[in-house]
Motif scaffolding. Structure first.
Motif, short mmCIF file in Angstrom:
data_model
loop_
_atom_site.label_atom_id
_atom_site.label_comp_id
_atom_site.label_asym_id
_atom_site.label_seq_id
_atom_site.Cartn_x
_atom_site.Cartn_y
_atom_site.Cartn_z
N SER A 36 44.51 -64.05 -24.73
CA SER A 36 44.99 -63.08 -23.74
C SER A 36 46.26 -63.57 -23.04
CB SER A 36 43.90 -62.81 -22.70
OG SER A 36 42.77 -62.25 -23.32
N ILE A 37 46.27 -64.85 -22.66
CA ILE A 37 47.44 -65.40 -21.97
C ILE A 37 48.65 -65.42 -22.90
CG2 ILE A 37 48.40 -67.50 -20.95
CD1 ILE A 37 45.64 -68.05 -19.78
N LEU A 38 48.44 -65.84 -24.14
CA LEU A 38 49.55 -65.90 -25.10
C LEU A 38 50.09 -64.52 -25.43
CD1 LEU A 38 48.73 -68.60 -27.82
CD2 LEU A 38 50.47 -68.67 -26.05
N PRO A 180 40.71 -55.30 -23.20
CA PRO A 180 40.33 -55.20 -21.77
C PRO A 180 40.59 -56.48 -20.99
CG PRO A 180 38.65 -54.23 -23.17
CD PRO A 180 39.60 -54.92 -24.08
N LEU A 181 40.30 -57.64 -21.61
CA LEU A 181 40.53 -58.91 -20.91
C LEU A 181 42.02 -59.15 -20.71
CD1 LEU A 181 39.39 -61.52 -19.73
CD2 LEU A 181 39.51 -62.54 -22.01
N ILE A 185 43.78 -59.61 -17.03
CA ILE A 185 44.56 -60.78 -16.66
C ILE A 185 45.96 -60.39 -16.24
CG2 ILE A 185 45.65 -62.88 -17.60
CD1 ILE A 185 43.10 -63.41 -19.16
N GLU A 186 46.54 -59.41 -16.94
CA GLU A 186 47.89 -58.95 -16.62
C GLU A 186 47.95 -58.32 -15.23
OE1 GLU A 186 51.35 -55.99 -18.45
OE2 GLU A 186 49.29 -55.90 -19.20
N LYS A 187 46.92 -57.56 -14.85
CA LYS A 187 46.91 -56.86 -13.57
C LYS A 187 46.52 -57.77 -12.40
CE LYS A 187 45.83 -52.34 -15.57
NZ LYS A 187 44.81 -51.25 -15.67
N ASN A 188 45.95 -58.93 -12.69
CA ASN A 188 45.49 -59.84 -11.64
C ASN A 188 46.12 -61.21 -11.84
OD1 ASN A 188 43.11 -58.20 -10.26
ND2 ASN A 188 42.91 -57.92 -12.46
N PRO A 189 47.31 -61.43 -11.29
CA PRO A 189 48.04 -62.69 -11.51
C PRO A 189 47.26 -63.93 -11.08
CG PRO A 189 49.46 -61.04 -10.49
CD PRO A 189 48.07 -60.49 -10.47
N THR A 190 46.43 -63.81 -10.05
CA THR A 190 45.68 -64.99 -9.59
C THR A 190 44.68 -65.44 -10.64
OG1 THR A 190 44.08 -63.56 -8.45
CG2 THR A 190 45.92 -64.39 -7.16
N MET A 235 38.85 -61.26 -4.90
CA MET A 235 39.52 -60.02 -5.31
C MET A 235 38.93 -58.82 -4.57
SD MET A 235 39.79 -60.77 -9.41
CE MET A 235 40.26 -59.07 -9.79
N MET A 236 37.61 -58.80 -4.42
CA MET A 236 36.97 -57.72 -3.68
C MET A 236 37.42 -57.71 -2.23
SD MET A 236 33.12 -58.01 -5.30
CE MET A 236 32.42 -56.88 -4.10
#
Length: 254
Positions: A36-38, A180-181, A185-190, A235-236
């Motif tokens: 996912s990161i790559l 989905p993963l 990951i893309e939408k949540n930088p942290t 996140m919540m």
């Protein structure tokens, strides 16, 4: 065919299959985070294709390795001894894979954190990432995990057909979860930083295993699950605060 029917009627075979599927799925989490990161470093229109190609070729490679299972098992035989520890080909593969994972995770953390290089080096790395480079790195790391998982699988069952079914089911699950993963990951930088921390920890675990210091996988995944739970709660909390902020500003104006 008769052997398959016999296995299908054996409770022990079903237990071995379920255990192997669970093991392959859990081991696949590490690989999926890396994929996912790559893949997120590619242009948006190429990401899904890169994930499918990488995971598809990983399936072919694992099935090919299962065809040479007798040779894979021999990789555990010591090749040389250093500091009273006999190093096998498996150990050297784990150490090389662990070093690659630690290097890659460290490099990505540096690009994400360093404010000086972020504007130049990180953007250059993102724009120059190619499909071939991403798929190649996916296959390189999958080779390391494949050798480790197959040797573990041989200790759980002697039936290759059970290993093949477990691999197909686990890789199919990876294929379904990849997009989905990746989007999450893309939408949540942290989450990226947390994932890179996981990869670094897994890399150190591979190096330790290769050096003869076995770290129980249960401890690793328990720590990962706890960290993921804490990040989920954060996140919540952030989303709840964002929903309250407009109301608070409106109340202040009145």
């Amino acid at each position: 065919m008769q052997d398959i029917i016999t296995l299908a009627s054996s409770p022990a075979a079903w237990i071995a299959l379920i255990s192997l599927i669970a093991m392959e799925v859990v081991l696949g989490i590490d690989n999926l985070v890396f994929i996912s990161i790559l893949s997120n470093k590619l242009p948006a229109q190429q990401r899904e294709k890169a994930r499918r190609i990488g995971i598809g070729l990983a399936l072919v490679m694992r099935l090919a390795l299962l065809g040479t299972v007798a040779w894979i098992v021999k990789l555990t035989n010591p090749v040389f001894t250093l500091f009273d520890h006999g190093f096998s080909w498996k150990d050297m593969i784990l150490i090389a894979g662990g070093l690659f994972l630690v290097w890659k995770a460290t490099k990505e953390i540096h690009h994400t954190v360093d404010p000086v290089d972020k504007d130049s080096d990180f953007l250059t790395t993102s724009t120059t990432a190619t499909m071939g480079a991403v798929v190649g790195q996916i296959l390189l790391l999958d080779l390391v995990f494949s050798v480790d998982s197959i040797i573990t699988a041989v200790g759980m069952t002697e039936h290759v057909i059970i290993m093949v079914i477990a691999v197909i089911v686990a890789v199919t699950a990876m294929l379904l979860a990849a997009n989905p993963l990746g989007r999450f990951i893309e939408k949540n930088p942290t989450v990226v930083m947390l994932a890179l921390g996981f990869l670094m920890m897994i890399g150190m675990t591979l190096i330790a295993d290769g050096m003869g210091f076995h770290v129980p996988k249960g401890y690793i995944y328990a720590a990962m699950a706890f960290s993921a739970l804490v990040e989920g709660l954060n996140m919540m909390a952030r989303r709840r605060n964002k929903r309250k902020s407009p109301k608070s500003d409106e109340h202040t104006l009145h």
